[in-house]
Design an enzyme around this catalytic site. Structure first.
Site, short mmCIF file in Angstrom:
data_model
loop_
_atom_site.label_atom_id
_atom_site.label_comp_id
_atom_site.label_asym_id
_atom_site.label_seq_id
_atom_site.Cartn_x
_atom_site.Cartn_y
_atom_site.Cartn_z
NE ARG A 93 -4.08 -1.56 0.08
CZ ARG A 93 -4.57 -2.88 -0.35
NH1 ARG A 93 -3.27 -3.36 -0.78
NH2 ARG A 93 -5.51 -3.46 -0.12
CB SER B 166 -9.27 -1.58 3.74
OG SER B 166 -9.53 -2.87 3.32
CD GLU C 137 -6.13 0.82 1.77
OE1 GLU C 137 -5.59 -0.34 2.21
OE2 GLU C 137 -7.16 0.99 1.28
N1 EPU Z 1 -11.16 -10.38 9.36
C1 EPU Z 1 -11.85 -10.63 10.57
N2 EPU Z 1 -13.14 -10.01 10.86
C2 EPU Z 1 -13.37 -8.93 9.77
C3 EPU Z 1 -12.50 -9.03 8.49
C4 EPU Z 1 -11.42 -9.88 8.21
O1 EPU Z 1 -11.70 -11.53 11.60
O2 EPU Z 1 -14.48 -8.35 9.99
C5 EPU Z 1 -9.62 -11.27 9.43
C6 EPU Z 1 -10.14 -12.77 8.95
O3 EPU Z 1 -9.12 -13.65 9.82
C7 EPU Z 1 -9.93 -12.74 7.50
C8 EPU Z 1 -8.83 -12.02 7.29
O4 EPU Z 1 -9.08 -10.88 8.51
O5 EPU Z 1 -9.72 -14.03 7.13
C9 EPU Z 1 -8.51 -11.38 5.89
O6 EPU Z 1 -9.69 -10.45 5.67
P1 EPU Z 1 -9.93 -10.44 4.13
O7 EPU Z 1 -9.69 -11.27 3.07
O8 EPU Z 1 -11.43 -9.49 4.15
O9 EPU Z 1 -8.86 -9.31 3.69
P2 EPU Z 1 -8.27 -8.09 4.67
O10 EPU Z 1 -7.15 -8.23 5.03
O11 EPU Z 1 -9.43 -7.44 5.58
C10 EPU Z 1 -7.19 -6.97 2.57
C11 EPU Z 1 -7.21 -5.45 1.73
C12 EPU Z 1 -8.31 -5.44 0.85
C13 EPU Z 1 -8.37 -6.88 0.03
C14 EPU Z 1 -8.39 -7.95 0.78
C15 EPU Z 1 -8.46 -9.10 -0.26
C16 EPU Z 1 -5.78 -4.16 3.16
C17 EPU Z 1 -5.72 -2.85 3.96
N3 EPU Z 1 -6.99 -4.55 2.73
O12 EPU Z 1 -8.29 -6.64 3.37
O13 EPU Z 1 -8.04 -4.35 -0.01
O14 EPU Z 1 -9.47 -6.44 -0.99
O15 EPU Z 1 -7.31 -7.89 1.64
O16 EPU Z 1 -7.11 -9.39 -0.82
O17 EPU Z 1 -4.66 -4.59 2.55
C18 EPU Z 1 -8.78 -1.95 0.19
O18 EPU Z 1 -7.64 -1.51 0.25
O19 EPU Z 1 -9.51 -0.92 -0.03
C19 EPU Z 1 -9.25 -3.49 0.11
C20 EPU Z 1 -10.54 -3.60 0.41
#
Ligand code: EPU
Length: 343
Positions: free
Chosen positions: A164, A238, A334
């Site tokens: 990012r 995010s 972010e």
């Molecule tokens: N999780 C929770 N609760 C929640 C959300 C997430 O426990 O409400 C935990 C779970 O363990 C889950 C893990 O977080 O398995 C990962 O969640 P998710 O796959 O939804 O991804 P993220 O890490 O929350 C990142 C990016 C997203 C991108 C997704 C998928 C960042 C800041 N965000 O989110 O990007 O779509 O991975 O690759 O790195 C964005 O940048 O705007 C964005 C949406």
């Protein structure tokens, strides 16, 4: 060049915030940009240059000038048996570009389907999702430098891409404008990535085999189920970055929080899930007035209707403070905060 006085930026930001800017310039082509640059000293100081408006938290009133990058288009520059090089204008919708690539059978960006925003801002924060970051497909980009009024070509290796982040958030912050981005996409041997989370499960559920089209369809389906559509609920994806900590800090954290999810990152560090930290702190689906954290993805700050930027930021700060209290982890936004703070 179209110039609007006292312009409401509501329709130009995905949080759907009412924000009155003293003066808005619509930059419809690169000539407009140069003209705008030459005349800028005559106008109130520039406060904001933006494009898709998908990564902005805006305050209610901006005293000064804002400008919106609006030129678009895709141009094929060259191709071989294996690859194609395309130049995409900064104001082109990112998802429209992804769909164009998929329709034409070009691979490399299918995992980045349905990300809001425009092409010119994608390199700034090196957008990433489902195991892929945009840096892997960027060959170079054209950068207009304010100081010289010249356009430079910056190759991928000088963009200092990271999680990012990029040189456009550090050394080149506010130093110029990305005019267009050159992408190298695959034509035949695609490097398909279905490893992240539930992507392969989703493809199996659809009864399909992995391909650029099916990966895109699966990701659109996963994203649509979890992330709110800005057309219905104002949001900016995010809101915080996933924190990166040392392995030693993780060891300490795991003494108290055995189930904490983590992912191995580079240089002996690990990435935590901000969404998990927020959910465990009790903020998932919670709101104060119209400001809240999404009920299906705790990392997404949402505007349920008429929240102001100030209210959203106050709410986000409460979440941030609580996560710090519970885990001793400092969440960093972010999203760009415009006129709200020195956070
Ligand atoms: N999780 C929770 N609760 C929640 C959300 C997430 O426990 O409400 C935990 C779970 O363990 C889950 C893990 O977080 O398995 C990962 O969640 P998710 O796959 O939804 O991804 P993220 O890490 O929350 C990142 C990016 C997203 C991108 C997704 C998928 C960042 C800041 N965000 O989110 O990007 O779509 O991975 O690759 O790195 C964005 O940048 O705007 C964005 C949406």
């Amino acid at each position: 060049m179209r110039i609007k006085q006292n312009a409401n930026l509501k329709k130009y930001n995905t949080f759907g915030l009412n924000c009155i800017a003293e003066r808005l310039f619509h930059l419809e082509n690169e000539v407009d940009l140069v003209e705008y640059h030459q005349h800028q000293n005559g106008y109130a100081k520039q406060k904001l240059l933006f494009s898709g408006g998908s990564n902005l938290l805006l305050c209610s009133e901006i005293k000064g000038t804002v400008a919106r990058i609006e030129w678009d288009g895709i141009k094929i520059l060259s191709e071989t048996e294996q690859d194609i090089l395309v130049e995409v204008a900064a104001g082109h919708s990112w998802h429209e570009f992804v769909l164009w690539a998929i329709e034409n059978g070009y691979g490399g960006i299918e995992n980045l389907s349905l990300i809001p925003g425009h092409v010119g801002t994608a390199p700034i924060q090196n957008i990433g999702a489902y195991g892929v970051e945009v840096k892997s497909s960027i060959e170079s980009l054209r950068f207009y430098r304010w100081e010289t009024g010249e356009t430079e070509v910056l190759n991928n290796n000088v963009c200092e891409f990271g999680y990012r982040t990029s040189v456009f958030k550090t050394k080149l912050r506010n130093k110029g404008v990305i005019l267009s981005v050159n992408f190298k996409l695959t034509k035949n041997e695609h490097n398909l990535n279905t490893k992240y989370g539930s992507v392969i499960d989703e493809i199996n559920k659809m009864g399909k085999i992995p391909s650029i089209l099916n990966i895109s369809k699966a990701i659109i389906s996963i994203r649509s189920a979890k992330l709110p559509d800005p057309k219905n609920i104002g949001n900016s994806g995010s809101f915080f970055k996933n924190p990166i900590i040392s392995k030693n800090t993780l060891i300490d954290l795991r003494e108290k929080h055995k189930n904490i999810p983590f992912y191995v990152h580079e240089n002996a560090s690990v990435k935590l899930s901000a969404g998990w930290l927020i959910e465990m702190s009790g903020w998932k689906g919670k709101s104060h007035g119209d400001a809240g954290m999404h009920d299906k993805q705790a990392l997404v700050l949402v505007n349920h209707g008429n929240a102001t930027g100030e209210e959203l930021w106050d709410f986000a700060k409460e979440v941030k403070e609580d996560v710090y209290k519970n885990f001793n982890i400092n969440l960093e936004p972010e999203v760009n905060l415009i006129g709200l703070v020195n956070n």
